[in-house]
Design a protein around this motif. Structure first.
Motif: not given
Length: 294
Positions: A254-278
């Motif tokens: 479990w990753v619970e820290g504020e900075q870590e949470s923000a880092a994973y949110a940014q990573l997910f955003g990059r994954l979305c940007a690299a993926s196909l549209s819905p």
């Protein structure tokens, strides 16, 4: 941060309580108030507020309501989410809830969190996410993991999936944004018929207003998130700290820290940007489905 229950004397800190305490801490700081002011509203010592914000004690509903009012948190859905999280934490401490009978402790902890989350963002590489699996796909996926004398375990796994998936429907459904690597759709789990049904179900889920699916195609080349799948669980508004869950072989993190949470949110955003549209993702789902039926 590795999943844990921290105990000191009669005090116990749980993942759920730390998450709830962190939300209230964020709201207090946003309101520009100190712990002493919060303690006054609760007619308590400052130490109680400190313990609450660190997840050392179970939360009372009146305390949560009073603090939210003090902090200016007026969104009824956010307050209700915090109350449900507090109830879930109390139930977890007493081992209540349908998920409390599950064999795997790590799975119990995750489902307990998912059961009260408002939103889940997930990244999956090799299999269809559990929230989207058909019973046939789940059965085929479970067979290699069990011994012949544990065959009844498969139906328990299917039942757990079914109960979790109920949250996709109803008056207040779980919001799910999933990014799935193309490999998960092409891996022939259970054979062409089972995979055909699974892809058809995945296509149907894209019609739900609360389900957002994007596919990361092979042609995307190098992509972020190669380190493994993860889930981001959100319990309050967009500005609140999320909890990240990663399930490995024999361990849960479990990753619970504020900075870590923000880092994973940014990573997910990059994954979305690299993926196909819905829309393009739906086209790919349908295209792979046709290939398997030929």
């Amino acid at each position: 941060m590795t999943q844990r229950r921290v105990s000191t004397g009669n005090r116990v800190s749980t993942v759920l309580a730390r998450q709830l305490g962190g939300q209230l801490l964020a709201f207090r700081e946003a309101a520009g108030l100190n712990q002493s002011r919060a303690a006054e509203v609760l007619s308590a010592q400052t130490a109680k507020v400190a313990k609450m914000e660190r997840g050392w004690v179970p939360f009372r509903d009146p305390d949560i309501i009073a603090l939210c009012k003090l902090y200016g948190v007026e969104d009824a859905e956010v307050v209700d989410g915090l109350l449900r999280l507090a109830k879930l934490d109390r139930d977890r401490r007493k081992a209540k809830g349908w998920w409390s009978a599950l064999d795997q402790g790590n799975l119990r902890e995750y489902i307990a969190m998912e059961d009260v989350a408002l939103k889940v963002r997930l990244w999956q590489l090799s299999v269809i996410p559990g929230l989207f699996q058909t019973p046939e796909y789940t059965r085929a996926l479970a067979v290699p993991e069990i011994s012949p004398d544990e065959i009844d375990h498969i139906e328990r796994v299917v039942d757990v999936r079914r109960r979790r998936q109920a949250r996709l429907y109803g008056d207040h459904p779980l919001q799910v944004h999933a990014v799935i690597w193309e490999a998960a759709l092409r891996q022939m789990i259970g054979g062409p018929r089972a995979m055909g049904q699974q892809l058809a179900h995945l296509r149907e889920l894209t019609e739900l207003p609360n389900v957002h699916i994007q596919l990361l195609p092979f042609r995307a080349g190098g992509y972020p998130g190669v380190g493994g799948p993860f889930n981001i669980l959100s319990f309050a508004d967009e500005g609140a700290v999320d909890v990240i869950h990663m399930d490995g072989l024999g361990s849960t993190v479990w990753v619970e820290g504020e900075q870590e949470s923000a880092a994973y949110a940014q990573l997910f955003g990059r994954l979305c940007a690299a993926s196909l549209s819905p829309y393009d993702s739906v086209q790919l789902i349908e295209g792979i489905g046709k290939e398997m039926s030929e």
